[in-house]
Design a protein around this motif. Sequence first.
Motif, PDB file in Angstrom:
ATOM      1  N   UNK A   1      66.921 -24.778  74.835  1.00 44.06           N
ATOM      2  CA  UNK A   1      65.497 -25.200  74.439  1.00 44.06           C
ATOM      3  C   UNK A   1      65.408 -25.067  72.869  1.00 44.06           C
ATOM      4  N   UNK A   2      64.487 -26.040  72.445  1.00 40.03           N
ATOM      5  CA  UNK A   2      64.199 -25.978  71.053  1.00 40.03           C
ATOM      6  C   UNK A   2      62.716 -25.607  70.765  1.00 40.03           C
ATOM      7  N   UNK A   3      62.429 -24.630  69.690  1.00 34.96           N
ATOM      8  CA  UNK A   3      61.132 -24.177  69.499  1.00 34.96           C
ATOM      9  C   UNK A   3      60.680 -24.687  68.057  1.00 34.96           C
ATOM     10  N   UNK A   4      59.690 -25.299  67.949  1.00 31.93           N
ATOM     11  CA  UNK A   4      58.990 -25.749  66.671  1.00 31.93           C
ATOM     12  C   UNK A   4      58.190 -24.646  66.295  1.00 31.93           C
ATOM     13  N   UNK A   5      58.648 -23.823  65.316  1.00 31.05           N
ATOM     14  CA  UNK A   5      58.040 -22.699  64.647  1.00 31.05           C
ATOM     15  C   UNK A   5      59.111 -21.670  63.798  1.00 31.05           C
ATOM     16  N   UNK A   6      58.498 -20.545  63.802  1.00 33.28           N
ATOM     17  CA  UNK A   6      59.310 -19.399  63.013  1.00 33.28           C
ATOM     18  C   UNK A   6      59.816 -18.556  64.156  1.00 33.28           C
ATOM     19  N   UNK A   7      60.986 -17.535  63.738  1.00 27.51           N
ATOM     20  CA  UNK A   7      61.481 -16.712  64.531  1.00 27.51           C
ATOM     21  C   UNK A   7      60.264 -15.588  65.294  1.00 27.51           C
ATOM     22  N   UNK A   8      59.349 -15.310  64.254  1.00 28.48           N
ATOM     23  CA  UNK A   8      58.324 -14.509  64.720  1.00 28.48           C
ATOM     24  C   UNK A   8      57.390 -15.004  65.711  1.00 28.48           C
ATOM     25  N   UNK A   9      57.444 -16.363  65.934  1.00 23.85           N
ATOM     26  CA  UNK A   9      56.733 -16.901  67.090  1.00 23.85           C
ATOM     27  C   UNK A   9      57.191 -16.963  68.405  1.00 23.85           C
ATOM     28  N   UNK A  10      58.621 -16.544  68.535  1.00 23.71           N
ATOM     29  CA  UNK A  10      59.249 -16.267  69.794  1.00 23.71           C
ATOM     30  C   UNK A  10      58.867 -15.506  70.459  1.00 23.71           C
ATOM     31  N   UNK A  11      58.636 -15.754  72.180  1.00 24.54           N
ATOM     32  CA  UNK A  11      57.994 -14.588  72.883  1.00 24.54           C
ATOM     33  C   UNK A  11      59.033 -14.059  73.795  1.00 24.54           C
ATOM     34  N   UNK A  12      60.215 -13.946  73.128  1.00 25.00           N
ATOM     35  CA  UNK A  12      61.320 -13.327  73.917  1.00 25.00           C
ATOM     36  C   UNK A  12      62.103 -12.603  72.984  1.00 25.00           C
ATOM     37  N   UNK A  13      62.815 -11.390  73.466  1.00 24.53           N
ATOM     38  CA  UNK A  13      63.794 -10.878  72.888  1.00 24.53           C
ATOM     39  C   UNK A  13      64.921 -10.506  73.667  1.00 24.53           C
ATOM     40  N   UNK A  14      65.964  -9.508  73.290  1.00 23.92           N
ATOM     41  CA  UNK A  14      67.076  -9.034  74.020  1.00 23.92           C
ATOM     42  C   UNK A  14      68.217 -10.351  74.016  1.00 23.92           C
ATOM     43  N   UNK A  15      68.087 -11.034  72.786  1.00 21.49           N
ATOM     44  CA  UNK A  15      69.306 -12.071  72.836  1.00 21.49           C
ATOM     45  C   UNK A  15      70.639 -11.243  72.523  1.00 21.49           C
ATOM     46  N   UNK A  16      71.625 -11.780  73.200  1.00 19.63           N
ATOM     47  CA  UNK A  16      73.051 -11.363  73.261  1.00 19.63           C
ATOM     48  C   UNK A  16      73.741 -11.455  71.687  1.00 19.63           C
ATOM     49  N   UNK A  17      73.124 -12.713  71.002  1.00 16.09           N
ATOM     50  CA  UNK A  17      73.789 -12.867  69.564  1.00 16.09           C
ATOM     51  C   UNK A  17      72.700 -13.991  68.917  1.00 16.09           C
ATOM     52  N   UNK A  18      72.991 -13.998  67.580  1.00 18.44           N
ATOM     53  CA  UNK A  18      72.212 -14.797  66.847  1.00 18.44           C
ATOM     54  C   UNK A  18      73.002 -15.456  65.564  1.00 18.44           C
ATOM     55  N   UNK A  19      72.553 -16.924  65.381  1.00 16.55           N
ATOM     56  CA  UNK A  19      72.759 -16.992  63.985  1.00 16.55           C
ATOM     57  C   UNK A  19      71.944 -17.638  63.099  1.00 16.55           C
ATOM     58  N   UNK A  20      72.207 -17.546  61.875  1.00 20.30           N
ATOM     59  CA  UNK A  20      71.198 -18.204  60.862  1.00 20.30           C
ATOM     60  C   UNK A  20      71.870 -18.884  59.765  1.00 20.30           C
ATOM     61  N   UNK A  21      72.137 -20.059  59.896  1.00 21.37           N
ATOM     62  CA  UNK A  21      72.945 -20.837  58.814  1.00 21.37           C
ATOM     63  C   UNK A  21      72.034 -21.677  57.801  1.00 21.37           C
ATOM     64  N   UNK A  22      72.294 -21.499  56.439  1.00 21.35           N
ATOM     65  CA  UNK A  22      71.562 -22.175  55.332  1.00 21.35           C
ATOM     66  C   UNK A  22      70.068 -22.153  55.684  1.00 21.35           C
ATOM     67  N   UNK A  23      69.619 -21.100  55.714  1.00 20.51           N
ATOM     68  CA  UNK A  23      68.020 -20.787  55.685  1.00 20.51           C
ATOM     69  C   UNK A  23      67.597 -19.928  54.765  1.00 20.51           C
ATOM     70  N   UNK A  24      68.314 -18.665  54.436  1.00 23.42           N
ATOM     71  CA  UNK A  24      67.596 -17.547  54.010  1.00 23.42           C
ATOM     72  C   UNK A  24      67.475 -17.957  52.355  1.00 23.42           C
ATOM     73  N   UNK A  25      68.403 -18.923  51.781  1.00 24.55           N
ATOM     74  CA  UNK A  25      68.629 -19.068  50.426  1.00 24.55           C
ATOM     75  C   UNK A  25      67.121 -19.896  50.011  1.00 24.55           C
ATOM     76  N   UNK A  26      66.414 -20.279  50.988  1.00 27.32           N
ATOM     77  CA  UNK A  26      65.150 -21.156  50.659  1.00 27.32           C
ATOM     78  C   UNK A  26      64.228 -20.207  50.614  1.00 27.32           C
TER      79      UNK A  26
END
Length: 244
Positions: A102-127
């Motif tokens: 699924x795709x969510x238009x928004x920010x991580x803080x908008x997500x209504x779930x937790x407990x993910x088994x893994x996460x990635x963040x590619x080419x985001x933080x330098x902005x």
Amino acid sequence: MNTPEGAEPFDFDGDYGGDYEYIARTVIPGYRSSFRQALALLAGRVGPSPRVLVVGAGTGIELVTFKTAEPGWRLTGVDPSRQMIEIARRRMREAGVGDGARLVHGHVSDLDEDGFAAATCFNVMHFLPDDGAKQSLLHDIARRLAPGAPFLLFELHGDRSSPRFDELFAAWSRYWKIHGMGEAERAAFRARIDEGIHWASEARILQLLAEAGFEDAWRYYRALLYGGWISRRALQPLRSSSGK
């Protein structure tokens, strides 16, 4: 690749977003293989049907790469750009990998779930500026991971006070030319970087990860000014984003 006067240097809902695929392939060493590397690292740390959070879903290449190789993975991709979400949705539909993603238009803080088994963040933080914004993003990601869950971060980075930075930046600029970017395009892209990239050294990135609630962080990839780090959500309870 012209930036209209007064526009954001990296407008993902504007011309930069529309050109992103071309730019990423041209300027990021190992752009396509970076997602396969992430897949290889995560596959050794998660079960057969993990819930994986993809921060900065972009044009959907990462999601398609993961789902094609691991159909049992359940993916949530989040991106604040509506244009990127639509491109990713179209790419996933064309690849036939929409089920279990699924795709969510928004920010991580908008997500209504937790407990993910893994996460990635590619080419985001330098902005993001290092005024609390980088820290806030990492903390929001950590909060949505299960304790011990792996996290992969892939970023443009560097210590601008280091003599080696200038040499690496010059080599990176030549890399754009080698990949076919014309002189005017290179000048325009350099102007975007000067205005819109918020550099952080590797030491600062490791510090930010630790402060956000990640541990055992180490770099698994380096190419010119790009780096990839793997860490895991700490087992102990997280502090609040304010550190209290």
